[in-house]
Design a protein around this motif. Structure first.
Motif, PDB file in Angstrom:
ATOM      1  N   ARG A   1     -12.226  -1.933  -5.762  1.00  0.00           N
ATOM      2  CA  ARG A   1     -12.669  -2.031  -4.496  1.00  0.00           C
ATOM      3  C   ARG A   1     -12.401  -3.640  -4.153  1.00  0.00           C
ATOM      4  O   ARG A   1     -12.781  -4.538  -4.844  1.00  0.00           O
ATOM      5  CB  ARG A   1     -13.943  -1.691  -4.417  1.00  0.00           C
ATOM      6  CG  ARG A   1     -14.701  -1.919  -3.248  1.00  0.00           C
ATOM      7  CD  ARG A   1     -16.021  -1.427  -2.593  1.00  0.00           C
ATOM      8  NE  ARG A   1     -15.590  -0.144  -2.196  1.00  0.00           N
ATOM      9  CZ  ARG A   1     -16.854   0.851  -2.051  1.00  0.00           C
ATOM     10  NH1 ARG A   1     -17.878   0.474  -1.693  1.00  0.00           N
ATOM     11  NH2 ARG A   1     -16.480   2.154  -1.617  1.00  0.00           N
TER      12      ARG A   1
ATOM     13  N   ALA B   1       0.820  -1.210   0.185  1.00  0.00           N
ATOM     14  CA  ALA B   1      -0.110   0.055   0.171  1.00  0.00           C
ATOM     15  C   ALA B   1       0.833   1.269   0.131  1.00  0.00           C
ATOM     16  O   ALA B   1       0.734   2.274  -0.731  1.00  0.00           O
ATOM     17  CB  ALA B   1      -0.718  -0.192   0.864  1.00  0.00           C
TER      18      ALA B   1
ATOM     19  N   LEU C   1     -14.654  -4.243   5.994  1.00  0.00           N
ATOM     20  CA  LEU C   1     -13.606  -3.206   5.585  1.00  0.00           C
ATOM     21  C   LEU C   1     -13.713  -3.178   4.033  1.00  0.00           C
ATOM     22  O   LEU C   1     -13.555  -4.109   3.310  1.00  0.00           O
ATOM     23  CB  LEU C   1     -12.275  -3.534   6.003  1.00  0.00           C
ATOM     24  CG  LEU C   1     -10.921  -2.417   5.762  1.00  0.00           C
ATOM     25  CD1 LEU C   1     -11.253  -1.062   6.242  1.00  0.00           C
ATOM     26  CD2 LEU C   1      -9.832  -2.888   5.841  1.00  0.00           C
ATOM     27  N   ARG C   2     -13.848  -1.990   3.629  1.00  0.00           N
ATOM     28  CA  ARG C   2     -13.960  -1.679   2.063  1.00  0.00           C
ATOM     29  C   ARG C   2     -12.872  -0.831   1.676  1.00  0.00           C
ATOM     30  O   ARG C   2     -12.630   0.421   2.227  1.00  0.00           O
ATOM     31  CB  ARG C   2     -15.243  -1.098   1.712  1.00  0.00           C
ATOM     32  CG  ARG C   2     -16.435  -1.996   1.902  1.00  0.00           C
ATOM     33  CD  ARG C   2     -17.697  -1.623   1.609  1.00  0.00           C
ATOM     34  NE  ARG C   2     -18.151  -0.336   2.646  1.00  0.00           N
ATOM     35  CZ  ARG C   2     -18.550  -0.678   3.952  1.00  0.00           C
ATOM     36  NH1 ARG C   2     -18.662  -2.101   4.201  1.00  0.00           N
ATOM     37  NH2 ARG C   2     -18.878   0.159   4.449  1.00  0.00           N
ATOM     38  N   THR C   3     -11.866  -1.161   0.722  1.00  0.00           N
ATOM     39  CA  THR C   3     -10.728  -0.483   0.442  1.00  0.00           C
ATOM     40  C   THR C   3     -10.942  -0.073  -1.146  1.00  0.00           C
ATOM     41  O   THR C   3     -11.001  -0.889  -1.833  1.00  0.00           O
ATOM     42  CB  THR C   3      -9.645  -0.988   0.758  1.00  0.00           C
ATOM     43  OG1 THR C   3      -9.354  -1.528   2.190  1.00  0.00           O
ATOM     44  CG2 THR C   3      -8.309  -0.317   0.550  1.00  0.00           C
ATOM     45  N   ASP C   4     -10.946   1.234  -1.581  1.00  0.00           N
ATOM     46  CA  ASP C   4     -10.814   1.463  -2.908  1.00  0.00           C
ATOM     47  C   ASP C   4      -9.218   1.967  -3.320  1.00  0.00           C
ATOM     48  O   ASP C   4      -8.624   2.871  -2.405  1.00  0.00           O
ATOM     49  CB  ASP C   4     -11.811   2.798  -3.013  1.00  0.00           C
ATOM     50  CG  ASP C   4     -13.354   2.269  -2.946  1.00  0.00           C
ATOM     51  OD1 ASP C   4     -13.565   1.067  -3.157  1.00  0.00           O
ATOM     52  OD2 ASP C   4     -14.166   3.290  -2.586  1.00  0.00           O
ATOM     53  N   PHE C   5      -8.821   1.245  -4.223  1.00  0.00           N
ATOM     54  CA  PHE C   5      -7.482   1.974  -4.954  1.00  0.00           C
ATOM     55  C   PHE C   5      -7.978   2.658  -6.047  1.00  0.00           C
ATOM     56  O   PHE C   5      -7.988   2.153  -6.851  1.00  0.00           O
ATOM     57  CB  PHE C   5      -6.813   0.604  -5.161  1.00  0.00           C
ATOM     58  CG  PHE C   5      -6.523  -0.499  -4.034  1.00  0.00           C
ATOM     59  CD1 PHE C   5      -5.355  -0.310  -3.344  1.00  0.00           C
ATOM     60  CD2 PHE C   5      -7.382  -1.367  -3.715  1.00  0.00           C
ATOM     61  CE1 PHE C   5      -5.065  -1.059  -2.198  1.00  0.00           C
ATOM     62  CE2 PHE C   5      -7.246  -2.349  -2.537  1.00  0.00           C
ATOM     63  CZ  PHE C   5      -6.143  -2.086  -1.912  1.00  0.00           C
TER      64      PHE C   5
ATOM     65  N   VAL D   1      -5.288   5.370  -1.629  1.00  0.00           N
ATOM     66  CA  VAL D   1      -6.021   4.409  -0.863  1.00  0.00           C
ATOM     67  C   VAL D   1      -7.126   5.047   0.011  1.00  0.00           C
ATOM     68  O   VAL D   1      -6.661   5.627   0.852  1.00  0.00           O
ATOM     69  CB  VAL D   1      -5.311   3.514  -0.247  1.00  0.00           C
ATOM     70  CG1 VAL D   1      -5.663   2.484   0.255  1.00  0.00           C
ATOM     71  CG2 VAL D   1      -4.244   2.837  -1.431  1.00  0.00           C
ATOM     72  N   LYS D   2      -8.288   4.576  -0.187  1.00  0.00           N
ATOM     73  CA  LYS D   2      -9.441   5.148   0.771  1.00  0.00           C
ATOM     74  C   LYS D   2     -10.098   3.793   1.524  1.00  0.00           C
ATOM     75  O   LYS D   2     -10.204   2.917   0.648  1.00  0.00           O
ATOM     76  CB  LYS D   2     -10.513   5.848  -0.010  1.00  0.00           C
ATOM     77  CG  LYS D   2      -9.764   7.215  -0.858  1.00  0.00           C
ATOM     78  CD  LYS D   2     -11.022   7.566  -1.515  1.00  0.00           C
ATOM     79  CE  LYS D   2     -10.654   9.159  -2.151  1.00  0.00           C
ATOM     80  NZ  LYS D   2     -11.783   9.733  -3.117  1.00  0.00           N
ATOM     81  N   MET D   3     -10.389   4.062   2.816  1.00  0.00           N
ATOM     82  CA  MET D   3     -10.891   2.897   3.560  1.00  0.00           C
ATOM     83  C   MET D   3     -12.237   3.453   4.223  1.00  0.00           C
ATOM     84  O   MET D   3     -12.298   4.523   4.827  1.00  0.00           O
ATOM     85  CB  MET D   3      -9.748   2.357   4.332  1.00  0.00           C
ATOM     86  CG  MET D   3      -8.810   1.481   3.841  1.00  0.00           C
ATOM     87  SD  MET D   3      -7.823   0.687   4.966  1.00  0.00           S
ATOM     88  CE  MET D   3      -6.501  -0.104   4.030  1.00  0.00           C
TER      89      MET D   3
ATOM     90  N   LYS E   1     -11.160   2.682 -10.707  1.00  0.00           N
ATOM     91  CA  LYS E   1     -10.724   2.411  -9.267  1.00  0.00           C
ATOM     92  C   LYS E   1     -11.011   1.112  -9.071  1.00  0.00           C
ATOM     93  O   LYS E   1     -11.776   0.564  -9.939  1.00  0.00           O
ATOM     94  CB  LYS E   1     -11.611   3.216  -7.999  1.00  0.00           C
ATOM     95  CG  LYS E   1     -12.997   2.839  -7.954  1.00  0.00           C
ATOM     96  CD  LYS E   1     -13.728   3.465  -6.860  1.00  0.00           C
ATOM     97  CE  LYS E   1     -15.229   2.870  -6.832  1.00  0.00           C
ATOM     98  NZ  LYS E   1     -15.890   3.376  -5.640  1.00  0.00           N
TER      99      LYS E   1
ATOM    100  N   SER F   1       1.277   4.143  -2.942  1.00  0.00           N
ATOM    101  CA  SER F   1       0.547   5.430  -2.590  1.00  0.00           C
ATOM    102  C   SER F   1       0.968   6.530  -3.545  1.00  0.00           C
ATOM    103  O   SER F   1       0.125   7.470  -3.631  1.00  0.00           O
ATOM    104  CB  SER F   1       0.841   5.889  -1.185  1.00  0.00           C
ATOM    105  OG  SER F   1       2.276   5.899  -1.002  1.00  0.00           O
TER     106      SER F   1
END
Length: 491
Positions: free
Chosen positions: A92, A18, A79-83, A27-29, A90, A22
């Motif tokens: 997810r 991560a 937990l949802r992580t958007d790249f 990266v958004k969580m 993006k 970056s």
């Protein structure tokens, strides 16, 4: 110690990846969690199991052989992580841990680590336009009114799908989708002859938005292979599989199963929302569905489902709501197929009442799994009741009765005994009814932390001549009651 060491190494690798990405990728969580205690008596109106399908024996067995545990503590973390590469692209990844205290992951001293992937999809916009494409495991529903939670055909869950949303202008857009919902054998079938073991769905919807009016005509075509694992894939409640919701009762009578290797299922309908008379608002869904129309007459299934709701949103302290629904039910014969609309995975229910699987906030072990298809009912609710800041309530009342012939259900129960197609309390005859009262409360402790109470009571009248003395008398001995209390956290 070795297990924890491996987990630490994996966490370090993920963190390192991560950090290295970056510079090019944001990266958004976001996520959510709940912990709650749940007291639930008389599941299935009896407190007993409804049985299950055994793949080894090819039979449905075990109805009434297991007794409920009335109190459990559930915990879930998601937990949802958007790249995010840029505003157009993006990916997810959503993971979750979910179980009861004392079981699996939450077992003391010797836990079984269980982390599930529940979202994994790529989303991007086509260059120089607003067409959005999503591909992968994602939240997926057919068009429906949020007033009734979600779709009675397929909703409130996820599917591996390709979804294209194409806005034409501010009033009209197009949504097209393909989903492979089941594939039992994956790359290689079990024999040298190809096996039809998939369930594929194709969707087209045309949302229309005008001042004071919204409508979404839509249609779905599904191709169902005879050897897909319908008996192990969940459907419209805790006591159901896709076999119950897609097949006819005649499917389980000799000769068992499809004659064709593949059969088509199709649905056509529309969702409607009228706000022109705001603060009075109206909602409706109309759906017709059919399947197996070229197979044996006993294996065919078709029918209607219609719902209608209204609410008044002009008061700050509460929102009155009324609603009703009607659906075709079984006639007295199983030899001419089923007159109930087929479905895949239903997530329909007004006012969050615990009769139906309708996205309750405290979602596990949350409802009775009553089937809205093959029934009709009316109800009322007072939603968004708030006389104190941060504290809100909802009260609901529902009366429903079945539209199914007692003769058809009695015949299959006599012929097969325990069967997955009809279950007492889930599928009602025209002589049976259920009443239910729900009461929900939420206190918003902080902006992202809430204390929630969900409670419900129900009473059913069931025919001894259809279900037998043992089950009917057990239902008369006590009513279902649910009280769940806990905390939800969103970040």
């Amino acid at each position: 110690m070795k297990r924890f060491g491996l987990l630490a190494i994996a966490a370090a690798l993920v963190l390192g990846a991560a950090l290295s990405a970056s510079a090019a990728t944001e990266v958004k969580m976001v996520g959510d969690a709940y912990v709650y205690g749940n007291y639930f008596q008389n599941h299935n109106f009896t407190g007993w199991s409804t049985g299950s399908w055994d793949d080894n024996t090819g039979a449905y067995t075990g109805a009434g052989t297991q007794t409920e545990d009335r109190f459990q503590i559930w915990e879930r973390f998601r937990l949802r992580t958007d790249f995010v590469a840029n505003e157009a692209v993006k990916f997810r990844l959503g993971i979750k841990v979910e179980d009861t205290w004392g079981h699996g992951t939450f077992t003391a001293a010797n836990p079984t680590v269980s982390i599930a992937v529940y979202q994994a999809f790529l989303q991007f916009k086509m260059p120089d336009c607003n067409i959005e494409v999503s591909a992968g495991l994602q939240d997926f529903s057919l068009p429906a009114n949020a007033f009734f939670s979600d779709s009675v055909v397929f909703g409130g869950d996820r599917a591996a799908a390709l979804v294209i949303n194409a806005p034409i202008n501010e009033n009209f857009s197009v949504m097209a989708a393909y989903s492979r919902m089941l594939d039992k054998n994956r790359t290689y079938d079990t024999t040298t002859t190809q096996v039809a073991d998939e369930l594929d769905a194709y969707v087209l919807a045309l949302p229309i938005t005008l001042p004071g009016f919204k409508a979404t005509p839509w249609g779905t075509l599904a191709v169902a292979g005879k050897s897909a694992n319908y008996f192990t894939a969940g459907s419209y409640g805790p006591n159901s599989t896709m076999a119950d919701s897609l097949f006819s009762a005649g499917t389980f009578a000799a000769p068992v199963g499809f004659r064709n290797s593949q059969n088509a299922y199709w649905w056509a309908g529309g969702t409607f929302e009228v706000t022109a008379l705001d603060p009075v608002k109206f909602y409706a869904d109309v759906v017709y569905g059919a399947g197996n129309q070229t197979d044996r007459k006993k294996d065919q299934r078709y029918g209607w489902f219609i719902d209608l709701g209204a609410e008044y949103t002009g008061w700050d302290v509460l929102t009155p709501q009324v609603f009703a629904w009607w659906s075709t039910g079984e006639d007295k014969s199983t030899r001419n197929g089923s007159e109930r609309m087929p479905s895949i995975l239903s997530n329909w229910g007004p006012a969050g009442n615990f009769l139906f699987d309708s996205s309750q906030e405290l979602s596990k072990d949350a409802n009775l799994g009553v089937n809205p298809i093959g029934s009709m009912g009316i109800g009322a609710a007072l939603a968004d009741i708030s006389f104190m800041e941060k504290l809100s309530h909802r009260v609901s009342f529902i009366y429903l009765r079945g539209n199914n012939s007692a003769s058809a259900i009695r015949y299959l129960n006599t012929y097969m005994g325990s069967n997955p197609y009809f279950t007492m309390g889930r599928d009602l005859t025209s002589n049976e009814n259920i009443i239910s009262v729900g009461f929900d409360t939420k206190y918003q402790i902080y902006e992202n932390l809430a204390a929630i109470l969900e409670a419900g009571w129900a009473h059913g009248q069931f025919q001894t001549s259809v279900w037998g003395h043992r089950l009917a008398e057990r239902a008369r001995a006590g009513d279902p009651l649910k009280v769940a209390f806990g905390l939800t956290y969103k970040f």
